[in-house]
Write an enzyme that holds these catalytic residues in place. Structure first.
Site, PDB file in Angstrom:
ATOM      1  N   GLU A 160      13.263  15.826  86.292  1.00  0.00           N
ATOM      2  CA  GLU A 160      14.306  16.804  85.992  1.00  0.00           C
ATOM      3  C   GLU A 160      13.829  18.216  86.266  1.00  0.00           C
ATOM      4  O   GLU A 160      12.704  18.426  86.714  1.00  0.00           O
ATOM      5  CB  GLU A 160      14.852  16.627  84.584  1.00  0.00           C
ATOM      6  CG  GLU A 160      13.846  16.833  83.466  1.00  0.00           C
ATOM      7  CD  GLU A 160      14.509  16.776  82.093  1.00  0.00           C
ATOM      8  OE1 GLU A 160      15.613  17.319  81.921  1.00  0.00           O
ATOM      9  OE2 GLU A 160      13.903  16.207  81.172  1.00  0.00           O
ATOM     10  N   LYS A 207      13.840  15.945  72.419  1.00  0.00           N
ATOM     11  CA  LYS A 207      13.972  17.406  72.496  1.00  0.00           C
ATOM     12  C   LYS A 207      13.026  18.032  71.472  1.00  0.00           C
ATOM     13  O   LYS A 207      13.441  18.429  70.390  1.00  0.00           O
ATOM     14  CB  LYS A 207      15.421  17.817  72.250  1.00  0.00           C
ATOM     15  CG  LYS A 207      15.782  19.114  72.970  1.00  0.00           C
ATOM     16  CD  LYS A 207      17.274  19.345  72.996  1.00  0.00           C
ATOM     17  CE  LYS A 207      17.619  20.650  73.675  1.00  0.00           C
ATOM     18  NZ  LYS A 207      17.498  20.589  75.141  1.00  0.00           N
ATOM     19  N   ARG A 228      21.102  12.777  69.111  1.00  0.00           N
ATOM     20  CA  ARG A 228      19.879  13.067  69.862  1.00  0.00           C
ATOM     21  C   ARG A 228      18.796  13.619  68.941  1.00  0.00           C
ATOM     22  O   ARG A 228      17.607  13.315  69.096  1.00  0.00           O
ATOM     23  CB  ARG A 228      20.177  14.038  71.009  1.00  0.00           C
ATOM     24  CG  ARG A 228      19.034  14.146  71.988  1.00  0.00           C
ATOM     25  CD  ARG A 228      19.447  14.863  73.249  1.00  0.00           C
ATOM     26  NE  ARG A 228      19.841  16.243  72.985  1.00  0.00           N
ATOM     27  CZ  ARG A 228      20.398  17.031  73.909  1.00  0.00           C
ATOM     28  NH1 ARG A 228      20.631  16.595  75.129  1.00  0.00           N
ATOM     29  NH2 ARG A 228      20.712  18.274  73.615  1.00  0.00           N
TER      30      ARG A 228
HETATM   31  C1  LIG Z   1      18.165  20.301  76.312  1.00  0.00           C
HETATM   32  C2  LIG Z   1      17.601  19.821  77.581  1.00  0.00           C
HETATM   33  C3  LIG Z   1      18.415  19.471  78.686  1.00  0.00           C
HETATM   34  C4  LIG Z   1      19.901  19.671  78.709  1.00  0.00           C
HETATM   35  O1  LIG Z   1      20.595  18.943  77.764  1.00  0.00           O
HETATM   36  P1  LIG Z   1      22.069  19.343  77.365  1.00  0.00           P
HETATM   37  O2  LIG Z   1      22.397  18.447  76.237  1.00  0.00           O
HETATM   38  O3  LIG Z   1      22.938  19.106  78.541  1.00  0.00           O
HETATM   39  O4  LIG Z   1      22.058  20.784  76.992  1.00  0.00           O
HETATM   40  C5  LIG Z   1      17.782  18.955  79.812  1.00  0.00           C
HETATM   41  N1  LIG Z   1      16.449  18.807  79.879  1.00  0.00           N
HETATM   42  C6  LIG Z   1      15.649  19.147  78.854  1.00  0.00           C
HETATM   43  C7  LIG Z   1      14.186  18.960  78.983  1.00  0.00           C
HETATM   44  C8  LIG Z   1      16.193  19.665  77.669  1.00  0.00           C
HETATM   45  O5  LIG Z   1      15.373  20.004  76.663  1.00  0.00           O
END
Ligand SMILES: *Cc1c(COP(=O)(O)O)cnc(C)c1O
Length: 339
Positions: A219, A183, A80
């Site tokens: 989300e 991210k 990722r």
């Molecule tokens: C990090 C993140 C998540 C959760 O991801 P995980 O890999 O399950 O910790 C969900 N939404 C956003 C916007 C994120 O930055």
């Protein structure tokens, strides 16, 4: 072992003994360095400061009853971070280097891995920033990749409990064709105002609708959304959602438990048809949603009347936690044991 009140730690920052760094210069990654200072020296024209060339990851290491430290799915975090780097034109950290740095940061700070049973964990924060000096808008030619760790307390101090979330149409987290699926710090800056507003009003997160039409569920701030009904695990599909590794794992577990797993667009109107809804991410695994308030329409959908999580969310949560803690056999190959 470090002397800390493990069960009462919050999600702040506690300095540990070491962090790990690696520089990208002249088109190549250098050697891994170990540092004991938690400060970095940075050029004032570094692109991370001006143009947001910054991506991060978040994962956890857990102490098992057997005294072994387990890191959860770090190969997925490595992938990722590469996709985030690609998305904002930064140098990609090779997966092997990423994983080596994570293991090293955990090994060097093993005194800070909270004991089994405390509910706490060692949070691992890999970070990639553009360090090259550049005033014109273009990608840097130099990067710094680093990994630090910090112990974090249990997410649910009073037990696994549902909390309310809110829909507020005046804010968007990410543009439909933007960087929502990466991210990167910029998305967090964009969500700061709405997130803090929601917290100050007693909500644990904003439930974002799609930015273009406001018709579909995107989300929940820093967590993915899922709903349960008719023996189905349903989670939104959208180009602006960050692909959560927790969600990806829950889908596998849900399918193994006999649920039908469905990723598709989830219309706003469907919310009231779910029996259980929740948020998922590394911080909490699952954070069940008690109620969704619509701040614009002044309506409310209640999922938990008795303050308890739904049975499916509870099962999914236990199962994933047990794999992380080593109580359940790691049949999916998700765990890296640090000896
Ligand atoms: C990090 C993140 C998540 C959760 O991801 P995980 O890999 O399950 O910790 C969900 N939404 C956003 C916007 C994120 O930055």
């Amino acid at each position: 072992m470090a002397k800390l009140d493990w069960s009462n730690l919050n999600f702040g920052y506690i300095k540990t003994d070491y962090n790990v760094r690696c520089y990208y210069r002249d088109d190549a990654w250098g050697e891994l360095e170990v540092h004991d200072s938690d400060k970095i020296e940075l050029h004032m024209a570094a692109t991370c400061l001006h143009y947001g060339q910054e991506a991060f990851e978040g994962l956890k290491a857990f102490m098992g009853e057997d005294g072994k430290i387990r890191i959860f799915r770090m190969d997925e975090n490595a992938k990722r971070m590469q996709s985030s780097a690609d998305g904002i034109l930064m140098a990609k950290v090779p997966s092997e280097l990423f994983q080596k740095a994570v293991i090293k940061a955990v090994e060097l700070n093993r005194d800070y891995v909270p004991p089994y049973g405390s509910g706490a964990a060692l949070y691992i924060r890999p970070l990639l920033i553009g360090t090259g000096a550049q005033v014109g808008v273009k990608p840097a030619s130099e990067y710094l990749f680093m990994v630090f760790v910090t112990p974090v307390g249990p997410y649910f101090k009073e037990g696994f409990k549902p909390t309310p979330v809110v829909i507020m149409r005046e804010f968007d987290r990410a543009a439909p064709q933007g960087t929502g699926n990466l991210k990167v710090g910029g998305n967090y800056a964009a969500g700061m105002r709405s997130g803090i507003k929601a917290h100050s009003e007693g909500y644990s997160a904003v439930l974002y609708l799609d930015s273009k039409e406001k018709k579909y569920i995107d989300e929940c701030g820093p967590a993915n959304f899922f709903g349960i009904k008719n023996n189905q695990y349903i989670t939104p599909e959208s180009k602006s959602i960050l692909p959560s590794i927790t969600n990806k794992s829950l889908k596998v577990i849900a399918e193994d438990m006999g649920l039908e797993v469905i990723s598709r667009r989830v219309p706003y109107e469907e919310l009231e048809t779910f029996n259980e809804v929740g948020m998922c991410g590394t911080a909490a695994v699952i954070s069940p949603i008690a109620r969704i308030d619509d701040a614009d329409l002044n309506t409310s959908i209640i999922y938990s009347k008795d303050g308890k999580p739904g049975p499916v969310s509870e099962m999914l949560y236990r199962k994933l936690r047990d794999i992380q803690n080593g109580l359940e056999k790691d049949k999916y190959g998700w765990i890296t044991v640090v000896e």
